[in-house]
Design a protein around this motif. Structure first.
Motif, PDB file in Angstrom:
ATOM      1  N   VAL A   1      -7.617  -8.244  -3.448  1.00  0.00           N
ATOM      2  CA  VAL A   1      -7.288  -7.738  -2.114  1.00  0.00           C
ATOM      3  C   VAL A   1      -6.460  -6.459  -2.229  1.00  0.00           C
ATOM      4  N   ARG A   2      -5.463  -6.488  -3.094  1.00  0.00           N
ATOM      5  CA  ARG A   2      -4.615  -5.310  -3.274  1.00  0.00           C
ATOM      6  C   ARG A   2      -5.409  -4.128  -3.807  1.00  0.00           C
ATOM      7  N   ASP A   3      -6.313  -4.387  -4.742  1.00  0.00           N
ATOM      8  CA  ASP A   3      -7.153  -3.309  -5.286  1.00  0.00           C
ATOM      9  C   ASP A   3      -8.006  -2.661  -4.203  1.00  0.00           C
ATOM     10  N   ARG A   4      -8.539  -3.481  -3.297  1.00  0.00           N
ATOM     11  CA  ARG A   4      -9.361  -2.922  -2.209  1.00  0.00           C
ATOM     12  C   ARG A   4      -8.513  -2.051  -1.285  1.00  0.00           C
ATOM     13  N   CYS A   5      -7.281  -2.448  -1.068  1.00  0.00           N
ATOM     14  CA  CYS A   5      -6.379  -1.627  -0.251  1.00  0.00           C
ATOM     15  C   CYS A   5      -6.129  -0.278  -0.922  1.00  0.00           C
TER      16      CYS A   5
ATOM     17  N   ALA B   1      -2.224   6.315  -4.532  1.00  0.00           N
ATOM     18  CA  ALA B   1      -2.766   5.402  -3.515  1.00  0.00           C
ATOM     19  C   ALA B   1      -1.893   4.159  -3.394  1.00  0.00           C
ATOM     20  N   SER B   2      -1.416   3.654  -4.539  1.00  0.00           N
ATOM     21  CA  SER B   2      -0.548   2.470  -4.497  1.00  0.00           C
ATOM     22  C   SER B   2       0.761   2.785  -3.793  1.00  0.00           C
ATOM     23  N   SER B   3       1.287   3.991  -3.994  1.00  0.00           N
ATOM     24  CA  SER B   3       2.532   4.372  -3.331  1.00  0.00           C
ATOM     25  C   SER B   3       2.327   4.562  -1.833  1.00  0.00           C
TER      26      SER B   3
ATOM     27  N   ASP C   1       5.767  -5.128  -9.612  1.00  0.00           N
ATOM     28  CA  ASP C   1       5.237  -6.456  -9.314  1.00  0.00           C
ATOM     29  C   ASP C   1       4.490  -6.524  -7.992  1.00  0.00           C
ATOM     30  N   VAL C   2       5.071  -5.974  -6.948  1.00  0.00           N
ATOM     31  CA  VAL C   2       4.460  -6.100  -5.621  1.00  0.00           C
ATOM     32  C   VAL C   2       3.326  -5.094  -5.434  1.00  0.00           C
ATOM     33  N   PHE C   3       3.500  -3.885  -5.990  1.00  0.00           N
ATOM     34  CA  PHE C   3       2.500  -2.840  -5.741  1.00  0.00           C
ATOM     35  C   PHE C   3       1.765  -2.365  -6.993  1.00  0.00           C
ATOM     36  N   GLY C   4       2.040  -2.957  -8.131  1.00  0.00           N
ATOM     37  CA  GLY C   4       1.241  -2.706  -9.326  1.00  0.00           C
ATOM     38  C   GLY C   4       1.176  -1.265  -9.770  1.00  0.00           C
TER      39      GLY C   4
END
Length: 519
Positions: free
Chosen positions: A236-240, A293-295, A95-98
């Motif tokens: 925003v999360r995707d750009r991160c 990258a998400s991790s 949920d938080v980090f997809g």
């Protein structure tokens, strides 16, 4: 219809020996609205000494069990076979980090536990024990040589940030409209540089701001609001993630070319843990570059979100107390040396061994950390003489014990401030022989203080975080004079929107005047 069936199901279950229902439940909705939009009500319930030692909250998607008694909290943390951690890990990653679904299945299907020896009955082959491998990779966070390496680069970056910040070098006063944002900008870069190396923020300068925008959306993601309903936080999360993908392409490529033993720290890949974690990812096809990258971004969140906010609260609470600040500054000065070039250096081990400075640190976490730690029952469990059925969600909140007056003033001593107030000396005890005060270790036992969690999943980054907070205070306190703008006391108020998600930032901006000190 779903809500009606859930309500009827809850009513039928009341015949069992379930924990008492928490106050404030609404027909059909239960406490769902409270969890979504009314965190102050949850905080008030959990801090009420009259509530039972285990509470049951109802929501449209199921019951949530919350232990409030200290022995019940310890029971949850110290029995991982009954109260499983994987559920929380899955929820946060999903949920938080997809994190992609194949990775989530990898995490969920690993039933072998986190120890060297797999749990009895585990069906996972040794080469698929991802949870254990990741857990071992995190051991880098507690090794003394690794801690020393991170702290060296943290102080180097922190010093540079302080020397180049907007405060004039002439010694003149400057007005800072928001003290929190001032501290946040300085500490975020130092923490990130120390963990990921300077190349991450140098090559992705927008990442810092977008990281904090994501941090402000943690509640949004935890409540599982879909992308189609509100796409901006997802963008925003995707750009991160793209920023980390670009950084990873060069960071680990260089590490692989160099070969040999993994260094404790390198400019391109940062702290050794990044390379070790990447080697774990490479063993599993589920871990695509996007997933990695998400991790990595979740690691950035883990090392920044709480440490930066705690650094602010530590400084702000100490600075505004005219009696506490000089005493804390005296302790800091015992660990400081200044070379011929005027550079300050601090012995971090002396800082963390100061009973007063450690007491302020523990009190800061007691006051401002409000984290829900989730577990899932693997079987029917008895908690506080009540039944928690198998497959139930259990939430442990530090708030119930941190705000419990009985823990911090059992004898009703009128000289001890209430638990709702910050008192930097709360964790000190004074020997009868008049010798120097000592830090009270007993306050950290028995489930009274759980800001770092307990048991098998005790926060692995706690040693580094503590050193970074105290070192930040040491530099701020010795480098700057700070005065509040306006009359009256400085008002420090938590932003309860963040309740349940970690350290709460200040709700309002604190304007101040600041100038550099002469050494």
């Amino acid at each position: 219809m779903v809500l009606l069936l859930q309500w009827l199901y809850t009513k039928l279950r009341n015949n069992k020996n379930l924990p008492d229902l928490a106050p404030g439940s609404l027909p059909l909705l239960g406490h769902g609205l409270m969890f979504l939009r009314q965190p102050t009500k949850i905080a008030a319930i959990l801090s009420d000494p009259r509530v039972p030692k285990v509470l049951r909250f109802t929501t449209p998607v199921g019951d949530i069990y919350v232990p409030t008694g200290s022995s019940e909290i310890v029971s949850v943390f110290m029995n991982p076979k009954t109260y499983d951690f994987v559920a929380m890990k899955t929820l946060v990653q999903r949920d938080v980090f997809g994190v992609p679904k194949p990775v989530l299945r990898l995490i969920q299907e690993d039933d072998s536990g986190f120890s060297v020896k797999p749990l009895a009955g585990s069906k996972v082959s040794p080469h698929r024990r991802y949870n254990y491998m990741e857990h071992r990779a995190n051991d880098e966070l507690v090794k003394p040589p690794a801690i020393a390496a991170v702290m060296q680069h943290f102080e180097e970056s922190l010093t540079k940030n302080l020397e180049t910040c907007e405060v004039p070098k002439s010694g003149e006063w400057a007005t800072i409209p928001n003290l929190y944002l001032f501290v946040r900008g300085i500490v975020t870069k130092a923490v990130t540089d120390s963990f990921f190396g300077p190349n991450l923020l140098l090559s992705q300068p927008q990442l810092e701001q977008e990281f904090w925008e994501h941090d402000s959306n943690i509640g949004f993601f935890a409540n599982r609001i879909p992308r189609w309903l509100s796409p901006k936080p997802y963008r925003v999360r995707d750009r991160c993630y793209r920023a980390f993908e670009q950084w990873r392409a060069k960071a680990f490529q260089k590490a692989e070319k160099e070969g040999g033993e993994i260094p404790l720290w390198s400019r391109h890949a940062g702290f050794k843990i990044n390379t070790v974690r990447n080697s774990v990812f490479q063993r599993f096809e589920e871990w695509t570059e996007w997933a990695r990258a998400s991790s990595d971004f979740s690691l950035m969140f883990g090392v920044n979100s709480n440490t930066v906010k705690v650094s602010f609260w530590y400084f702000a609470e100490t600075w505004r107390n005219k009696e506490l600040f000089p005493e804390a500054l005296e302790e800091v000065n015992k660990s400081m040396t200044v070379d011929r070039s005027g550079n300050r250096r601090f012995d971090v081990e002396k800082l963390i061994s100061s009973p007063l400075l450690e007491s302020i640190f523990m009190e800061t976490l007691r006051m401002y950390v409000a984290l829900f730690v989730m577990r899932e029952t693997t079987r029917d469990a008895e908690l506080g003489n009540k039944l928690v059925p198998a497959g139930s969600t259990v939430l442990v909140s530090s708030w119930s014990q941190h705000m419990n007056e009985g823990n911090w003033n059992p004898d009703n001593d009128p000289n001890i401030p209430p638990a709702t107030e910050f008192w930097g000396k709360r964790f000190l005890e004074y020997p009868e022989d008049g010798s120097a005060p000592r830090f009270r270790m007993d306050y950290l036992s028995g489930g009274k203080w759980t800001a770092f969690s307990m048991g098998e999943h005790l926060c692995p980054g706690r040693h580094i975080a503590k050193r970074q907070v105290l070192l930040t205070f040491a530099h701020l306190a010795t480098r700057f004079d700070v005065e509040a703008v306006g009359d009256g006391d400085v008002c420090l108020e938590r932003d309860m929107k963040y309740f349940g998600y970690g350290t709460m930032p200040p709700k309002t901006a604190i304007s101040c005047r600041i100038r550099r000190r002469n050494v």
